[in-house]
Design an enzyme around this catalytic site. Structure first.
Site, PDB file in Angstrom:
ATOM      1  CB  SER A  99     -22.637   3.755  -0.787  1.00 30.26           C
ATOM      2  OG  SER A  99     -22.598   4.082  -2.155  1.00 30.26           O
ATOM      3  CD  GLU A 225       7.823   2.038  -8.507  1.00 27.08           C
ATOM      4  OE1 GLU A 225       8.207   2.108  -9.684  1.00 27.08           O
ATOM      5  OE2 GLU A 225       8.165   1.130  -7.714  1.00 27.08           O
TER       6      GLU A 225
END
Length: 522
Positions: A99, A225
């Site tokens: 890429s 989280e």
């Protein structure tokens, strides 16, 4: 009257039976002919340019995603564009590219070596000293646009320092040098990619930067989280906080700026009062769309980031350039997760559709393409209307079913065969698994560490000023030259001495051809 009744009855039968007979296909073809004949080239100057890059979005990926989204006759956003070309993706030293090298070609107009960033073929992989030679640097259309007074930005759902966005602003001998911890001692004289984004031009002047990569930009970050540490990626350890450095730079220059880190903060961006926007939404890549946390503390979609970027950039009276990468298509393919790759492609299409609702293609050139293909293929012979993620048919060799989609290469989760106690190899039966599940890995022929890139050609779709310049089989680096020509920037800027010469020569050739060819034919 009798003819009308007959015609009406035929139409009713067609509607009720939905038979795709010769009448159906002729009607469809005539509609396409009418659309094609009514189209006229747009030769106005492109005030704005938006380049969408679907990382790893092969032609088979587009076909499968189209079927996944709406069936065989549906279209994704860019499949309505009037112009299409084919791009050859090889590197200067590899048949199958990565890429970073393909992005250097797409953005800077120069093909280069495998896995290098924003430098030409004089720089070999890992050669820090050579990469410092400015004669070998390849500037991108971001730099050209800034020189022309335009606002610039990029959006990605990978890290903002990852292989595709990096050549927009960096010059580096190794795509892995996103932060200092991945750099060898021999590269001590070189800046990592993240520092080039914040400290150097054109990176420090990019108006909108959105994506992931917090652990690359800032030392010693911890997991959140909904935001794990990316164990594959670079993890900054030098004590620097480049996000804070970005803020200090904008403050010193008295620029209106904002830093955002989650959905809630993105939703509250006041585009009318922000000139520079930095959105870093994840430690590594932004989560795949199927598992992305959509709540206030979660991560935005590619569409949501793109819309906000456009709202900020559209305030520029001189125009703007924006690059949008759907990078998680490639991420899904590498792991052999076809369902994830198709969903990511559909979400990429959503971002394109949202963009088209916000821009005027009379003065905005919109291009959609890919950097390289992948090893996923569509196999015979599933029934029309069947799930693209389902079973095609049974093999006539071993009698075991196979899926419509499979990979030529894949990781350990893509193993197709199991060896029995008596040493006989038997292909696993995919019908015993949920092949449509996002965590399912399609079977692969060759097992490696992961599914590898393909070396095939990719498509390029365009609408807007000079979109018709995509019309044939082109080298991949041609894209950047079309962008520059359409917008009168870079080598085709009439306002820079000697730069506009190329544009005038090309225009003269076209004009001469239009005058001479008819006479020769006559």
């Amino acid at each position: 009257m009798k003819c009308f009744v007959v015609y009406f009855l035929v139409c009713c039968v067609q509607f009720l039976t939905a038979i795709e007979d010769s009448w159906h296909w002729r009607k469809q073809a005539n509609k396409e002919l009418e659309e094609s004949l009514s189209y006229r080239w747009n030769v106005k100057k492109a005030k704005n340019v938006i380049l969408f890059v679907g990382d790893g979005m092969s032609p088979d990926t587009i076909t499968a995603s189209r079927i996944y989204h709406g069936g065989e006759t549906s279209r994704l956003a860019w499949e309505h564009f009037p112009h299409i070309g084919i791009l050859k993706t090889y590197n200067t030293n590899k048949q199958v590219p990565d890429s970073a090298s393909t992005a250097t070609a797409l953005f800077g107009g120069v093909k280069t070596n495998y896995e290098v960033v924003g430098v030409d073929a004089n720089v070999e992989l890992g050669d820090c000293e050579a990469s410092l030679n400015e004669n070998y640097h390849v500037d991108s259309f971001i730099a050209w646009a800034q020189a022309a007074g335009k606002a610039t930005g990029f959006v990605t759902n990978t890290r903002v320092t990852h292989a595709t966005p990096a050549p927009l602003y960096a010059h580096c001998a190794d795509r892995r040098w996103e932060c200092e911890s991945k750099m060898p001692r021999s590269a001590a004289a070189c800046k990592d990619i993240a520092r080039q984004l914040v400290e150097d031009e054109p990176g420090r002047n990019i108006r909108v930067i959105m994506g992931g990569g917090r652990q690359v930009m800032k030392s010693n970050v911890s997991a959140g989280e909904f935001d794990p540490i990316d164990r594959w990626a670079c993890y900054r350890k030098d004590g620097r906080d480049l996000i804070d450095d970005w803020i200090k730079d904008k403050s010193r220059r008295n620029l209106a700026y904002s830093v955002i880190q989650n959905n809630d903060e993105l939703s509250r961006v006041d585009a009318d009062s922000v000139d520079y926007l930095l959105g870093i939404f994840a430690n590594g890549h932004i989560a795949m769309d199927w598992e992305r946390e959509r709540g206030p503390k979660g991560q935005p979609s590619l569409e949501e980031m793109t819309v906000t970027a456009l709202r900020v950039l559209q305030r520029s009276t001189q125009g703007y350039f924006l690059m949008v990468e759907g990078g998680m298509i490639d991420y899904a393919h590498h792991r052999g997760h076809a369902a994830q790759a198709l969903l990511e492609t559909v979400r990429f299409s959503d971002a394109v559709n949202a963009t088209l609702r916000m821009v005027n293609t009379d003065d905005t050139l919109v291009i959609v393409t890919s950097d390289h293909t992948h090893s996923m293929s569509i196999n015979g012979y599933s029934a029309r209307g069947a799930s693209i993620l389902g079973i095609a048919q049974k093999s006539k060799h071993d009698g075991i079913p196979y899926t419509t989609l499979s990979y030529s290469t894949g990781g350990p989760n893509s193993v197709a065969y199991t060896v029995s106690a008596d040493g006989k190899a038997m292909r696993n039966d995919p019908s015993e698994s949920n092949t449509s599940d996002f965590s399912y890995s399609q079977q692969a022929t060759i097992i490696s560490d992961e599914a590898h890139h393909g070396g095939g050609d990719v498509a390029v779709y365009a609408i807007g000023p000079y979109a018709h310049l995509f019309h044939s089989v082109h080298e991949q680096n041609y894209v950047a030259h079309v962008i520059a020509y359409a917008a009168n920037i870079g080598d085709y800027d009439d306002n820079i001495p000697n730069s506009g010469i190329l544009r005038h020569i090309l225009t003269a050739i076209v004009l001469c051809g239009s005058l001479i060819l008819p006479a020769l034919i006559a």
